[in-house]
Design an enzyme around this catalytic site. Sequence first.
Site, mmCIF file in Angstrom:
data_model
loop_
_atom_site.group_PDB
_atom_site.id
_atom_site.type_symbol
_atom_site.label_atom_id
_atom_site.label_comp_id
_atom_site.label_asym_id
_atom_site.label_seq_id
_atom_site.Cartn_x
_atom_site.Cartn_y
_atom_site.Cartn_z
ATOM 1 N N ASP A 32 1.186 -9.224 1.343
ATOM 2 C CA ASP A 32 2.007 -8.262 2.105
ATOM 3 C C ASP A 32 2.293 -8.819 3.505
ATOM 4 O O ASP A 32 3.456 -8.873 3.959
ATOM 5 C CB ASP A 32 1.214 -6.942 2.187
ATOM 6 C CG ASP A 32 2.082 -5.752 2.562
ATOM 7 O OD1 ASP A 32 3.290 -5.935 2.783
ATOM 8 O OD2 ASP A 32 1.534 -4.628 2.620
ATOM 9 N N GLY A 72 -3.020 -10.309 3.325
ATOM 10 C CA GLY A 72 -2.716 -10.907 2.024
ATOM 11 C C GLY A 72 -1.245 -11.227 1.849
ATOM 12 O O GLY A 72 -0.549 -11.641 2.785
ATOM 13 N N TYR A 113 -7.769 -5.302 -2.838
ATOM 14 C CA TYR A 113 -8.046 -4.130 -3.678
ATOM 15 C C TYR A 113 -9.103 -4.382 -4.752
ATOM 16 O O TYR A 113 -9.473 -3.462 -5.488
ATOM 17 C CB TYR A 113 -6.752 -3.586 -4.289
ATOM 18 C CG TYR A 113 -5.920 -2.755 -3.317
ATOM 19 C CD1 TYR A 113 -6.342 -2.537 -2.009
ATOM 20 C CD2 TYR A 113 -4.716 -2.171 -3.718
ATOM 21 C CE1 TYR A 113 -5.587 -1.779 -1.122
ATOM 22 C CE2 TYR A 113 -3.953 -1.401 -2.828
ATOM 23 C CZ TYR A 113 -4.401 -1.223 -1.532
ATOM 24 O OH TYR A 113 -3.649 -0.450 -0.670
ATOM 25 N N ASN A 138 0.860 -1.195 0.000
ATOM 26 C CA ASN A 138 0.000 0.000 0.000
ATOM 27 C C ASN A 138 0.890 1.237 0.000
ATOM 28 O O ASN A 138 2.096 1.143 0.222
ATOM 29 C CB ASN A 138 -0.970 -0.012 1.188
ATOM 30 C CG ASN A 138 -0.250 -0.226 2.509
ATOM 31 O OD1 ASN A 138 0.588 0.585 2.901
ATOM 32 N ND2 ASN A 138 -0.540 -1.329 3.176
ATOM 33 N N THR A 194 -5.612 -7.897 -6.930
ATOM 34 C CA THR A 194 -6.785 -8.770 -7.116
ATOM 35 C C THR A 194 -7.294 -9.410 -5.821
ATOM 36 O O THR A 194 -8.195 -10.250 -5.855
ATOM 37 C CB THR A 194 -6.513 -9.879 -8.156
ATOM 38 O OG1 THR A 194 -5.466 -10.727 -7.671
ATOM 39 C CG2 THR A 194 -6.124 -9.299 -9.495
#
Length: 183
Positions: free
Chosen positions: A40, A38, A127, A30, A124
Site C-alpha cells: 500500500d 507494505g 495482516y 485497509n 500475507t
Amino acid sequence: MEVKIGKCRLIIKQGDITKEDTDAIVNAANTRLAGGGGVDGAIHRAGGPEIAEQCRKIGSCPTGGAVITTGGLLPAKYVIHAVGPIYRGGKGKEAELLRSAYLSSLELADKYNLRSVAFPSISTGAYGYPIKEASLIALQAIIDFCQSHPQTSLEEIRFVLFTPHDKEVYIQSLEELMENFPQ
Ligand code: AR6
C-alpha cells in the site's frame, strides 16, 4: 511460471508490483483506504497524491471488497484497492473474505473492460495470513473466475510476489491445484 485457464493467461513472477505495466495493479488496502505500509505504501509513494485524493472521495471499502482509482504516475492506468482480512487463527470468515477480495477485484477489472491485472499476495504481510493457505485461496479464486467467466475482458492475470520464497510458494500451490483441473 505461466499457465492458461480458459482464455486467461496466469503468470506467477517475482518483482515490485509498482513497476508492472498491466492495465491495473491491485493494492492490499485497509477498510479506511487510508494508505499504510507494505505494498500500500509503495503504491501511494510511486503513484503520487492523486491516488490518495480519490481514495478520500470514495471513503471506505468493506473487508472482502474492492474499489478502483486512477494509477496516477504508475505505469498501470488503474489501482484496484482490495481489502483482505486480518488473520485471527483461521476459524472465522478469513478464507471466505480473502477469496472475496480477489473475486471483487476481478469483477471490477472485468467491469472496466481491462485486459490485464497484477495482484500482490493480499493479507500475507501486516495482516498475518499464512502464505501457503493464502496462496491456495488466491489461486483457486482466480481459476474459478476464469472458468466461470468465458467472456471476460481479462486476458492476463499476474501474481507479482515480493520475495523468491513467496514466488516459490505460489508456484508450488498452482502446481498442486493444476493436478485437479484439466488443461
Ligand atoms: N510489490 C509486491 N508485493 C509487495 C510489495 C511490492 N512493492 N511490497 C510489499 N509486498 P502487506 P496486507 C508484499 O503488508 O498483509 C498496509 O499497511 C509483502 O511482502 O502490504 O494485506 C495496508 O494499509 C506481502 O507479501 O498487506 C493495510 O493496513 C504482501 O505484499 C495492511 O498493510 C502483502 O503485505 C494490509 O496488510
